[in-house]
Design an enzyme around this catalytic site. Structure first.
Site, mmCIF file in Angstrom:
data_model
loop_
_atom_site.group_PDB
_atom_site.id
_atom_site.type_symbol
_atom_site.label_atom_id
_atom_site.label_comp_id
_atom_site.label_asym_id
_atom_site.label_seq_id
_atom_site.Cartn_x
_atom_site.Cartn_y
_atom_site.Cartn_z
ATOM 1 N N SER A 47 2.116 75.460 64.654
ATOM 2 C CA SER A 47 1.296 76.685 64.640
ATOM 3 C C SER A 47 1.346 77.354 66.022
ATOM 4 O O SER A 47 0.978 78.527 66.155
ATOM 5 C CB SER A 47 -0.163 76.363 64.270
ATOM 6 O OG SER A 47 -0.651 75.292 65.043
ATOM 7 N N ASP A 85 4.172 67.822 65.581
ATOM 8 C CA ASP A 85 4.863 68.403 64.423
ATOM 9 C C ASP A 85 6.361 68.374 64.662
ATOM 10 O O ASP A 85 6.829 68.688 65.764
ATOM 11 C CB ASP A 85 4.452 69.880 64.273
ATOM 12 C CG ASP A 85 3.592 70.105 63.056
ATOM 13 O OD1 ASP A 85 3.615 69.276 62.123
ATOM 14 O OD2 ASP A 85 2.877 71.128 63.046
ATOM 15 N N GLU A 183 -3.088 70.815 53.158
ATOM 16 C CA GLU A 183 -3.408 72.170 53.606
ATOM 17 C C GLU A 183 -3.605 73.091 52.411
ATOM 18 O O GLU A 183 -2.738 73.187 51.529
ATOM 19 C CB GLU A 183 -2.285 72.714 54.513
ATOM 20 C CG GLU A 183 -2.594 74.137 54.984
ATOM 21 C CD GLU A 183 -1.751 74.597 56.173
ATOM 22 O OE1 GLU A 183 -0.958 73.804 56.710
ATOM 23 O OE2 GLU A 183 -1.911 75.772 56.554
HETATM 24 O O1 KIV Z 1 0.937 73.390 62.827
HETATM 25 C C1 KIV Z 1 -0.256 73.142 62.579
HETATM 26 O O2 KIV Z 1 -1.181 73.517 63.308
HETATM 27 C C2 KIV Z 1 -0.552 72.405 61.362
HETATM 28 C C3 KIV Z 1 -1.976 72.385 60.914
HETATM 29 C C4 KIV Z 1 -2.275 73.646 60.219
HETATM 30 C C5 KIV Z 1 -2.286 71.203 60.086
HETATM 31 O O3 KIV Z 1 0.327 71.879 60.740
#
Ligand code: KIV
Length: 264
Positions: A47, A85, A183
């Site tokens: 994000s 991530d 999500e």
């Molecule tokens: O990238 C992110 O912030 C996420 C959250 C929305 C769980 O994957």
């Protein structure tokens, strides 16, 4: 000094019925504040492509950028469990590339990696877990596939998609994930998944029945100027406070009241 939270600690929280609390962070200062406040998990989320870089989606985030942000966050953390991530195209092209990229995030200091996907990523999840890389799953709305599902709408609304979600969640658990982000999943679907897994679910926009919750930091602090998902509770009018502080500084400098004269 606070004891670092471990994987077994996270799993025990579900067994004890204790909620897990996770937020995103992308830099040292915020990571320190979150950690000192007692957050359980910090997600260095892709994000950041939206709230830090200003892109419309998460697709432009690179491995190099993720590593940069993970290293900054980890420097600010004593206790929280840091999850990184895996950005778009870092795990979809080949298993070999995916393993190398996951390993680089662990080398940068993350304790685990998060991947979006269901049945189609099971072999990769098994391989990463076998190699000792803890994996967090991510189902429901998957921002890296937002084009394919036609926008940011609620998932698992009808019976067929709920069954598919449940199948994916169980398969991911069997493949070895330690936790699962849900999500924008219908709250009843989130309840069913949470009730059928041993590992904790962490919801975002998926109602109150998950074992934990995650929010994008800039959303809950009111710092992202473009868009705020309706499910977000805003805990600080951060954007307004920042603007007012900067306006006051501009005023002071222009009026000559800052810096003060040395004999003041
Ligand atoms: O990238 C992110 O912030 C996420 C959250 C929305 C769980 O994957």
């Amino acid at each position: 000094m606070a004891k670092p939270l471990t994987l077994p600690d996270i799993l025990k929280k579900k067994q004890r019925g204790e909620k897990l609390v996770m937020l995103t962070a992308y830099d040292y200062s915020f990571a320190r504040w979150l950690d000192e406040a007692g957050i359980d998990l910090i997600l260095v989320g892709d994000s950041l492509g939206m709230v830090v870089q200003g892109h419309a989606t998460t697709h432009r985030v690179t491995m190099e950028q993720m590593i940069y942000h993970v290293e900054a966050v980890v420097r600010g953390v004593r206790r929280a469990f840091v999850v990184a991530d895996m950005p778009f195209l870092s795990y979809q092209v080949s298993e070999e590339e995916a393993i190398r990229n996951a390993g680089r995030l662990i080398q940068a200091g993350a304790k685990a990696v998060k991947l979006e996907g269901g049945q189609e990523i099971l072999p990769l999840v098994r391989r990463l877990v076998d190699l000792g890389i803890p994996v967090m799953g991510h189902l429901g709305l998957m921002p890296q596939r937002v084009q394919a599902v036609g926008g940011y709408r609620t998932q698992a609304v009808d019976a067929t998609s709920r069954e598919q979600l449940l199948r994916d969640a169980r398969a991911l658990e069997e493949a070895g994930i330690f936790s699962l982000v849900l999500e924008k999943v219908h709250p009843e679907a989130a309840r069913a998944v949470t009730g059928s897994l041993q590992i904790p679910t962490i919801g975002i926009g998926s109602g109150p029945h998950c074992d934990g919750q995650v929010l994008v930091l800039h959303d809950m602090l009111g710092l992202y100027p473009d868009f705020r998902p309706p499910f977000v509770r805003v805990y600080l009018d951060g954007g307004r406070l920042v603007r007012e502080a900067v306006e006051a500084y501009i005023r002071d400098v222009r009026q000559g009241t800052y810096p003060p004269s040395s004999d003041a």
